[in-house]
Design a protein around this motif. Structure first.
Motif, PDB file in Angstrom:
ATOM      1  N   ALA A 230     -15.878  -6.162  26.412  1.00 22.60           N
ATOM      2  CA  ALA A 230     -15.253  -7.297  24.881  1.00 22.60           C
ATOM      3  C   ALA A 230     -15.030  -8.581  25.619  1.00 22.60           C
ATOM      4  CB  ALA A 230     -14.471  -6.415  24.293  1.00 22.60           C
ATOM      5  N   VAL A 231     -15.014  -9.296  24.710  1.00 24.53           N
ATOM      6  CA  VAL A 231     -14.896 -10.701  25.173  1.00 24.53           C
ATOM      7  C   VAL A 231     -14.584 -11.068  23.335  1.00 24.53           C
ATOM      8  CG1 VAL A 231     -15.520 -13.245  25.379  1.00 24.53           C
ATOM      9  CG2 VAL A 231     -16.370 -11.388  26.698  1.00 24.53           C
ATOM     10  N   TRP A 232     -13.439 -11.122  24.027  1.00 21.79           N
ATOM     11  CA  TRP A 232     -12.570 -11.285  21.913  1.00 21.79           C
ATOM     12  C   TRP A 232     -11.929 -13.016  22.548  1.00 21.79           C
ATOM     13  CZ3 TRP A 232      -6.751 -10.932  21.458  1.00 21.79           C
ATOM     14  CH2 TRP A 232      -6.125 -11.063  19.820  1.00 21.79           C
ATOM     15  N   VAL A 233     -12.962 -13.646  20.975  1.00 25.96           N
ATOM     16  CA  VAL A 233     -13.170 -15.179  21.118  1.00 25.96           C
ATOM     17  C   VAL A 233     -11.909 -15.789  19.547  1.00 25.96           C
ATOM     18  CG1 VAL A 233     -14.293 -16.869  20.071  1.00 25.96           C
ATOM     19  CG2 VAL A 233     -15.459 -15.338  22.047  1.00 25.96           C
ATOM     20  N   LEU A 234     -10.960 -16.423  19.908  1.00 27.22           N
ATOM     21  CA  LEU A 234     -10.092 -16.584  19.459  1.00 27.22           C
ATOM     22  C   LEU A 234     -10.645 -18.088  19.021  1.00 27.22           C
ATOM     23  CD1 LEU A 234      -8.188 -14.320  21.073  1.00 27.22           C
ATOM     24  CD2 LEU A 234      -6.927 -14.854  19.480  1.00 27.22           C
ATOM     25  N   ARG A 235     -10.568 -18.908  17.929  1.00 30.99           N
ATOM     26  CA  ARG A 235     -10.266 -20.004  17.175  1.00 30.99           C
ATOM     27  C   ARG A 235      -8.833 -21.039  17.988  1.00 30.99           C
ATOM     28  NH1 ARG A 235     -13.943 -19.456  11.616  1.00 30.99           N
ATOM     29  NH2 ARG A 235     -16.067 -19.425  12.477  1.00 30.99           N
ATOM     30  N   ARG A 236      -8.051 -19.910  17.723  1.00 30.26           N
ATOM     31  CA  ARG A 236      -6.492 -20.510  17.945  1.00 30.26           C
ATOM     32  C   ARG A 236      -6.110 -20.031  19.157  1.00 30.26           C
ATOM     33  NH1 ARG A 236      -2.621 -18.585  14.751  1.00 30.26           N
ATOM     34  NH2 ARG A 236      -4.545 -16.496  14.287  1.00 30.26           N
ATOM     35  N   GLY A 237      -5.339 -20.660  19.924  1.00 32.67           N
ATOM     36  CA  GLY A 237      -4.497 -19.910  21.342  1.00 32.67           C
ATOM     37  C   GLY A 237      -3.529 -18.474  21.275  1.00 32.67           C
ATOM     38  N   ILE A 238      -3.021 -18.152  21.956  1.00 24.94           N
ATOM     39  CA  ILE A 238      -2.426 -16.580  21.946  1.00 24.94           C
ATOM     40  C   ILE A 238      -1.026 -16.476  21.568  1.00 24.94           C
ATOM     41  CG2 ILE A 238      -1.986 -14.024  22.622  1.00 24.94           C
ATOM     42  CD1 ILE A 238      -4.728 -13.975  23.980  1.00 24.94           C
ATOM     43  N   THR A 274      -8.983 -18.764  24.567  1.00 25.78           N
ATOM     44  CA  THR A 274      -8.832 -19.249  23.238  1.00 25.78           C
ATOM     45  C   THR A 274      -9.080 -20.266  23.116  1.00 25.78           C
ATOM     46  OG1 THR A 274      -6.805 -19.907  24.480  1.00 25.78           O
ATOM     47  CG2 THR A 274      -6.495 -17.595  24.390  1.00 25.78           C
ATOM     48  N   GLY A 275      -9.169 -20.924  21.766  1.00 22.39           N
ATOM     49  CA  GLY A 275      -9.293 -22.137  21.156  1.00 22.39           C
ATOM     50  C   GLY A 275     -10.775 -22.441  21.265  1.00 22.39           C
ATOM     51  N   PHE A 276     -11.643 -21.445  20.835  1.00 20.18           N
ATOM     52  CA  PHE A 276     -13.100 -21.118  21.163  1.00 20.18           C
ATOM     53  C   PHE A 276     -13.571 -21.846  19.596  1.00 20.18           C
ATOM     54  CE2 PHE A 276     -17.174 -20.311  21.906  1.00 20.18           C
ATOM     55  CZ  PHE A 276     -17.837 -21.068  23.095  1.00 20.18           C
ATOM     56  N   VAL A 291     -22.116 -21.869  22.118  1.00 20.25           N
ATOM     57  CA  VAL A 291     -21.306 -23.009  22.933  1.00 20.25           C
ATOM     58  C   VAL A 291     -20.371 -23.179  22.050  1.00 20.25           C
ATOM     59  CG1 VAL A 291     -22.619 -25.008  23.918  1.00 20.25           C
ATOM     60  CG2 VAL A 291     -23.698 -23.252  24.146  1.00 20.25           C
ATOM     61  N   GLY A 292     -19.812 -23.388  22.714  1.00 23.21           N
ATOM     62  CA  GLY A 292     -18.576 -24.230  22.339  1.00 23.21           C
ATOM     63  C   GLY A 292     -18.665 -25.517  21.281  1.00 23.21           C
ATOM     64  N   GLU A 293     -17.449 -26.106  19.968  1.00 27.16           N
ATOM     65  CA  GLU A 293     -17.638 -27.307  19.897  1.00 27.16           C
ATOM     66  C   GLU A 293     -17.440 -28.576  21.079  1.00 27.16           C
ATOM     67  OE1 GLU A 293     -15.416 -27.802  16.697  1.00 27.16           O
ATOM     68  OE2 GLU A 293     -16.430 -26.328  14.911  1.00 27.16           O
TER      69      GLU A 293
END
Length: 452
Positions: A230-238, A274-276, A291-293
């Motif tokens: 799994a690749v866990w994609v978070l819009r924030r950091g940890i 993170t941050g993605f 693809v990220g912003e």
């Protein structure tokens, strides 16, 4: 027929909708529950493989239990945790069966208005009953009259998209064959085969994402799961609150879920990005590239599980005058109490008819629908909502305004936090998960308590 003789229409035969019907019956009012599905709790059944955080003692409404008791129904062991399927089969369907013809299946609500009045017209508006337009299972349409309308249709049918701006990512629709918006049921052989040996991106930071990560980690460690990652994609950091409360959470099952997600990362079954914030989904042969912003491109994956929250479908309420918060799409008086940008689990307190009223008198959004886009809803909070509204509709204002529910604090929860500075996030998190919680019922319980 006078307006007082008309039924109170309840939209949705889920936990809150059926509890509403039970409370209305207890008040001598006539409910009519309209359920789009063929059975009670059709949405709950779709996540039937997921186990609740709360025990049976915490997810049965008192008024509902009173209706069920004469049938010989026995509450399951209060110390055990039901799955969604258990909740539906052992409690919600029996409750719907007791309500009998007060529950109508295969009835999809497509519009609600005032009789003879669109949302523009003021004249004699409040003296008119509601008109509820439904589409039946055979495709025909009907208009029903109601004295009040409780929308308990939830948000399950409208998951939020992959795009970090709240819009679908470019290419998200084209990639739909490999994008899911639900926690996978890995006990289903077909679903298991879809993810076994594959690289899967899990996008989201709440309880559903935790559940998916833990499930994929278990698959990775199983005999038939070699190569699963799994690749866990978070819009924030940890930050300290990313994995929830852990052992500090007064809901042990929820705390354990966060710890299981952390273990998935620590044990190498998942990588965290993170941050993605996703802007596009591109093809790389048979695989997908997020693809990220900011232009970042993640390594290719086979599947994407999007668990970025849910949002209310307000389209069939367009002819009503609702007072909704511009951010959360929750009732104006309720929104400040549940805003995940401002509140942790321990600061959301029980509420009722006062916080749920709209400019259009007699219409209420209840249950998960009332929370709009906020992720903090608790099942027993919905039961308190409908108890209060039923009392108000019966003319018992004192009971309607009385708090009969206490929510204890429940430790750390992950919420919205600070958008680009997770290290500055408050230690108690910024919100909590959409799941029932440990609650106590008691007349006169203090209104200042909170939790999730």
């Amino acid at each position: 027929m006078s307006e007082q003789q008309l039924p109170v229409v309840v939209i949705g035969a889920g936990p809150t909708g059926l509890a509403a019907a039970a409370h209305l019956v207890g008040r001598g009012l006539e409910p009519l529950v309209l359920e789009a599905g063929a059975t009670a709790a059709s949405a709950v059944r779709e996540w039937g493989h997921v186990r609740l955080f709360s025990t049976w003692s915490e997810v049965v409404d008192p008024a509902a239990e009173k209706l069920l008791a004469p049938t010989g129904w026995v509450r399951p062991d209060g110390a055990t945790y039901p799955s969604g399927a258990d909740w539906a089969e052992r409690y919600l369907q029996p409750l719907a069966d007791v309500l009998g013809d007060k529950v109508r299946y295969g009835a999809t609500v497509t519009g609600v208005s005032r009789a003879g009045r669109d949302r523009i017209v003021d004249a004699d508006r409040e003296s008119q009953p509601f008109t509820v337009l439904i589409e039946t299972a055979d495709g025909s349409q009907e208009r029903l009259a109601a004295r009040a309308v409780l929308d308990a249709s939830g948000t399950w049918a409208t998951p939020s998209p992959l795009g970090g701006d709240g819009l679908p990512a470019l290419g998200e629709k084209a990639a739909s064959a490999h994008v899911s918006y639900r926690v996978p049921d890995l006990k289903d052989p077909a679903v298991r085969a879809r993810y076994a040996g594959k690289r899967t991106a899990v996008v989201g930071s709440g309880a559903s994402a935790f559940t998916a990560l833990a499930a994929l980690a278990d698959l990775s460690a199983s005999d038939d799961g070699a190569g699963t990652h799994a690749v866990w994609v978070l819009r924030r950091g940890i930050s300290g609150s990313t994995f929830g409360g852990g052992t500090a959470d007064q809901l042990p099952a929820r705390g354990a879920l966060g710890l299981a997600a952390k273990a998935a990362v620590d044990d190498g079954h998942a990588d965290a990005v993170t941050g993605f914030r996703t802007a596009a989904v591109e093809r790389d042969g048979e695989r997908l590239v997020l693809v990220g912003e900011d232009g970042r491109r993640l390594d290719p994956v086979d599947e994407v599980i999007v668990l970025t929250g849910l949002r209310p479908d307000l389209s069939f309420l367009n002819e009503l005058r609702l007072g909704l918060d511009e951010r959360l799409q929750a009732p104006l008086a309720l929104a400040p109490l549940i805003d995940p940008n401002q509140h942790s689990c321990g600061t959301v307190y029980p509420h009722g008819v006062g916080e749920l009223s709209h400019p259009e008198k007699g219409v209420y959004l209840v249950g998960m629908k009332s929370y709009g886009r906020a992720p903090t809803f608790l099942a027993m909070t919905g039961y308190e909502q409908v108890r209060s509204i039923a009392a108000a509709l019966a003319g018992d204002r004192e009971a309607a305004e009385r708090v009969e529910l206490t929510l204890p604090e429940t430790g750390v929860c992950g919420g919205a936090g600070l958008f680009d500075e997770p290290e500055a996030a408050p230690a108690d998190g910024g919100g909590c998960c959409a799941a029932p919680a440990t609650l106590t019922i008691g007349v006169g319980a203090p209104a200042s308590s909170g939790g999730c």
